[in-house]
Design a protein around this motif. Sequence first.
Motif, PDB file in Angstrom:
ATOM      1  N   PHE A  68      33.540  -9.619 -19.166  1.00 53.08           N
ATOM      2  CA  PHE A  68      32.220  -9.638 -18.534  1.00 53.08           C
ATOM      3  C   PHE A  68      31.556  -8.273 -18.445  1.00 53.08           C
ATOM      4  CE2 PHE A  68      34.727 -13.148 -16.551  1.00 53.08           C
ATOM      5  CZ  PHE A  68      34.073 -14.181 -17.192  1.00 53.08           C
ATOM      6  N   GLY A  69      32.250  -7.207 -18.855  1.00 57.80           N
ATOM      7  CA  GLY A  69      31.609  -5.900 -18.863  1.00 57.80           C
ATOM      8  C   GLY A  69      30.372  -5.923 -19.741  1.00 57.80           C
ATOM      9  N   TYR A  98      33.304   1.330 -28.188  1.00 60.04           N
ATOM     10  CA  TYR A  98      34.148   0.205 -27.796  1.00 60.04           C
ATOM     11  C   TYR A  98      34.150  -0.035 -26.285  1.00 60.04           C
ATOM     12  CZ  TYR A  98      35.904   0.890 -32.529  1.00 60.04           C
ATOM     13  OH  TYR A  98      36.014   1.037 -33.897  1.00 60.04           O
ATOM     14  N   ALA A  99      33.229   0.617 -25.570  1.00 66.35           N
ATOM     15  CA  ALA A  99      33.179   0.484 -24.115  1.00 66.35           C
ATOM     16  C   ALA A  99      32.758  -0.917 -23.698  1.00 66.35           C
ATOM     17  CB  ALA A  99      32.218   1.509 -23.524  1.00 66.35           C
ATOM     18  N   THR A 100      33.233  -1.325 -22.539  1.00 67.31           N
ATOM     19  CA  THR A 100      32.816  -2.607 -21.955  1.00 67.31           C
ATOM     20  C   THR A 100      31.963  -2.389 -20.715  1.00 67.31           C
ATOM     21  OG1 THR A 100      34.811  -2.796 -20.577  1.00 67.31           O
ATOM     22  CG2 THR A 100      34.902  -3.743 -22.793  1.00 67.31           C
ATOM     23  N   ILE A 202      26.203  -6.929 -14.034  1.00 68.56           N
ATOM     24  CA  ILE A 202      25.125  -7.904 -14.201  1.00 68.56           C
ATOM     25  C   ILE A 202      24.968  -8.154 -15.692  1.00 68.56           C
ATOM     26  CG2 ILE A 202      22.634  -8.259 -13.976  1.00 68.56           C
ATOM     27  CD1 ILE A 202      22.784  -6.498 -11.438  1.00 68.56           C
ATOM     28  N   ASN A 203      25.028  -9.408 -16.097  1.00 67.48           N
ATOM     29  CA  ASN A 203      24.853  -9.746 -17.513  1.00 67.48           C
ATOM     30  C   ASN A 203      23.364  -9.731 -17.834  1.00 67.48           C
ATOM     31  OD1 ASN A 203      24.539 -11.111 -20.014  1.00 67.48           O
ATOM     32  ND2 ASN A 203      26.497 -12.151 -19.724  1.00 67.48           N
ATOM     33  N   THR A 312      31.605 -10.630 -26.762  1.00 68.49           N
ATOM     34  CA  THR A 312      31.569 -10.110 -25.393  1.00 68.49           C
ATOM     35  C   THR A 312      30.172  -9.585 -25.067  1.00 68.49           C
ATOM     36  OG1 THR A 312      32.259  -7.914 -26.141  1.00 68.49           O
ATOM     37  CG2 THR A 312      34.005  -9.443 -25.452  1.00 68.49           C
ATOM     38  N   PRO A 313      29.783  -9.608 -23.784  1.00 70.19           N
ATOM     39  CA  PRO A 313      28.461  -9.099 -23.402  1.00 70.19           C
ATOM     40  C   PRO A 313      28.245  -7.646 -23.822  1.00 70.19           C
ATOM     41  CG  PRO A 313      29.422 -10.333 -21.585  1.00 70.19           C
ATOM     42  CD  PRO A 313      30.495 -10.205 -22.625  1.00 70.19           C
ATOM     43  N   SER A 314      29.280  -6.812 -23.711  1.00 72.69           N
ATOM     44  CA  SER A 314      29.113  -5.401 -24.074  1.00 72.69           C
ATOM     45  C   SER A 314      28.803  -5.242 -25.556  1.00 72.69           C
ATOM     46  CB  SER A 314      30.367  -4.604 -23.704  1.00 72.69           C
ATOM     47  OG  SER A 314      31.528  -5.164 -24.293  1.00 72.69           O
TER      48      SER A 314
END
Length: 394
Positions: A68-69, A98-100, A202-203, A312-314
């Motif tokens: 979720f990051g 590659y950060a989340t 927050i997405n 993923t969101p990130s």
Amino acid sequence: RKGLALRYGRTMQCIAGIHYNFSLPEALWPLLRDAEGSSESDRDYQSSAYIALIRNFRRYSWLLMYLFGASPALDKGFLRGRPHQLEELDGETLFLPYATSLRMSDLGYQSNAQAGLTPCYNNLDSYTDSLRKAVGTPYPPYVEIGTHVDGEWVQLNTNILQIENEYYSNIRPKRVTYTGERPIQALTSRGVQYVEVRCLDINPFLPVGIDLTEARFLDAFLLFCALEESPQLDNGECSQCTSNFLTVVKEGRRPGLELHRDGQPITLKAWATELIGRIGQLADLLDRAHGGDEHAKALEEQQAKVDDASLTPSAQVLARMTEHDENFVQFSLRQSRIHAETFREQPLPAERQQAYETLARDSLAEQSRLEQQEVGDFDLFVGAYQASILAISN
């Protein structure tokens, strides 16, 4: 808020995330206590169980950051010249490939004063003792500032924490407080009532930042943390939990990334798949209780992200910025306008709109009434509030 702005800066206070409260039915705890044959009182057993949940959350919360990051990039202006190890995505945007969740990294809402504050989650007493010490221990840079500037209050005190809720943590044990009661007092006198998860981004692709799919997974995840065996944390495992979490927020999508479990390396993908499989048993129970298969579907959606990091969101944030050739601010504004239009297209029914307007008027009237009844000055109030922590220390 003035004291927070002075200590951490107004820019830092612009960071927003989701706080997700979770509790189990009060009637469940006595049943679990009896099943385990515990001799603790209902209150103490419930508190111990929530603290055990928190220990497991510390072990596994890196999974939430991967799934979720949603903050792999930020505007250059946010750092205000602070040193960093980020890369340039464009002339206005910094990121890590590659950060989340840079929000939950050392670039986010953090405090040097709290660097040495690591409340123990092996029991409630050690946790409250740590916070009690922090709200009563001076911190030299804050002492240098003082509590007043030009006769005006700028911070409540010069200690590591002004109040308990200033402590930055990924999860907290909580108890609803009475008027004028401090959080430590509530926990000490009546025990833990629920937990507050504080690490969720927050997405930006969802109108309210979170959806039912995420909430259903969170419920299953937290239920797993509550029911899974949760040994005490020693210093080595505490450090390992912190290291795993920080590794995932900065490079969670790196192919083949390894974390550490029981001191041994294990790939994020293998561990995440194993955890989701075990959490699936709780998702099945929740679906049986509620009917349908929505919790199982929520887990399937998360497993898909484990199998393919681009979902993923990130990863989606970076992909959309590249697709539209926009910097971080432009991306954020575009998403905000999309969500604003979504809400405009779904106006409240007239009767509900009227009900909210009535509540707002009544609230303002009540505020005015309370302010007119106030007696004494703020200095006396702060003095009494600070003294209250000493009272529960003795």
